[in-house]
Enzyme design. Sequence first.
Site, PDB file in Angstrom:
ATOM      1  CG  PHE A   1      -1.870   1.128   1.279  1.00 33.66           C
ATOM      2  CD1 PHE A   1      -2.879   1.262   0.323  1.00 33.66           C
ATOM      3  CD2 PHE A   1      -1.758   2.101   2.261  1.00 33.66           C
ATOM      4  CE1 PHE A   1      -3.737   2.344   0.354  1.00 33.66           C
ATOM      5  CE2 PHE A   1      -2.615   3.182   2.293  1.00 33.66           C
ATOM      6  CZ  PHE A   1      -3.612   3.304   1.340  1.00 33.66           C
TER       7      PHE A   1
ATOM      8  CG  ASN B   1       0.439   4.081   4.537  1.00 33.62           C
ATOM      9  OD1 ASN B   1       0.605   2.867   4.409  1.00 33.62           O
ATOM     10  ND2 ASN B   1      -0.529   4.586   5.260  1.00 33.62           N
ATOM     11  CE  LYS B   2       0.652  -0.401   5.389  1.00 37.61           C
ATOM     12  NZ  LYS B   2      -0.200  -1.544   5.515  1.00 37.61           N
ATOM     13  CG  ASN B   3       8.900  -0.022   5.508  1.00 41.12           C
ATOM     14  OD1 ASN B   3       8.293  -0.709   6.315  1.00 41.12           O
ATOM     15  ND2 ASN B   3       9.613   1.024   5.869  1.00 41.12           N
TER      16      ASN B   3
ATOM     17  CB  SER C   1       4.954   2.865  -1.908  1.00 43.70           C
ATOM     18  OG  SER C   1       5.520   3.189  -0.660  1.00 43.70           O
TER      19      SER C   1
END
Length: 387
Positions: free
Chosen positions: A184, A186-188, A190
């Site tokens: 997603f 906003n994850k590490n 993206s």
Amino acid sequence: MKDSIYKIPLFALNYGVEEEQAVLEVLNSKWISSGPKCQELENLFCQLFNSKYALAVTNCTSALHMSLVALGVGQGDEVIVPSLTFVATANAIKYVGATPVFCDIASYENLTIDPERIRKLITPRTRAIIVMHYAGFPCDMSAINEIARENNLRIIEDACHAPLSDYGSRKLGTLGDFGCFSFFSNKNISTGEGGLLLTQDIDLYEKTKLLRSHGMTSLSYERSTGHQTTYDVVDLGFNYRLDDIRASLGIVQLNKLSSDLNKRKTLREYYIDKLVKIDGLIIPFCEYHDFVSNYIFPIVLKDSNHQKRDRLRELLRSRGIQTSVHYPAVHRFELYNDKTTCLEITEYVSDCEITLPFYSSLTKEKIDYIVTTLNEFITVNEVPCAV
Ligand SMILES: *Cc1c(COP(=O)(O)O)cnc(C)c1O
């Protein structure tokens, strides 16, 4: 860039021209659905995580769902899960008709599921444990694996926060029956939407590979390249395939992840150095020094409550600092509305945690501004959390 009231956002994408070029390459190749880029991403994960098998999927929620289906968890079964997690972790248990049994976390400093409390929640119906490596910091996997072995339980790691976090010589996401990752925005890593499943078991791999694509015995890419001409349907599967456009973004993101995480490590140390001087704050995982993904930067207010916490967040917002809460406790959502469950530590953290801005391009100047503002509101105004 969209307009924002925030001077300092919670998160910023680590994107450059490489991402743009990768997508253009896929568009020009004329193969945009699941194909060579998905395979390349899976191979890269296997290499970097030292994992036997990897499957690129639509998102982490589908990875969690397929894991439970593949393990045969269903109606009448119980699955132990933390409440201090994103709601998708628990929802996956409901998808298969099983019952989530919420477990408290270890302490205000260690926000991961507590192995001793897991033990007390085991019943004859318990089939599995889903752990979540909060902010990328590992759950106590040696204790949890031991509990699973003794009680014949399966383990799924929700490793959304934890890509490339070390656990001794291994990587998080390779310690349970399945490891589930999210891409997603906003994850590490993206890619907009996206995810990936790791497993070390050939049978679980074959099973989830079928489940990912309608239980079909061949993929459209295999047919287009002449490797297969027909297919059978041997299981009730889903469409949980990733596409090559997103996979190409994932490859670029994964290739620069180590350097991103190294910057986060330095920034986290800088943050902690400043924050320890403020009274009234707990900095979770403060004493933990192994290499982790540092997905988010949580703080917990001492002697506080959700009104004081919300007021402090509002004050920070008024100075242009975006914050978040990880997480509203799942067992208190209306959907779960589990009034009989009392999880003291989870509830306190859920009420008194604030997630501060954190991303690899954050500057020391910005951290100074955040910490100074926080300090001003905590010690001068004394409104939010007087000790
Ligand atoms: C983001 C996240 C999920 C959901 O991932 P999706 O890819 O959006 O489905 C699940 N669990 C945790 C802990 C997460 O952070």
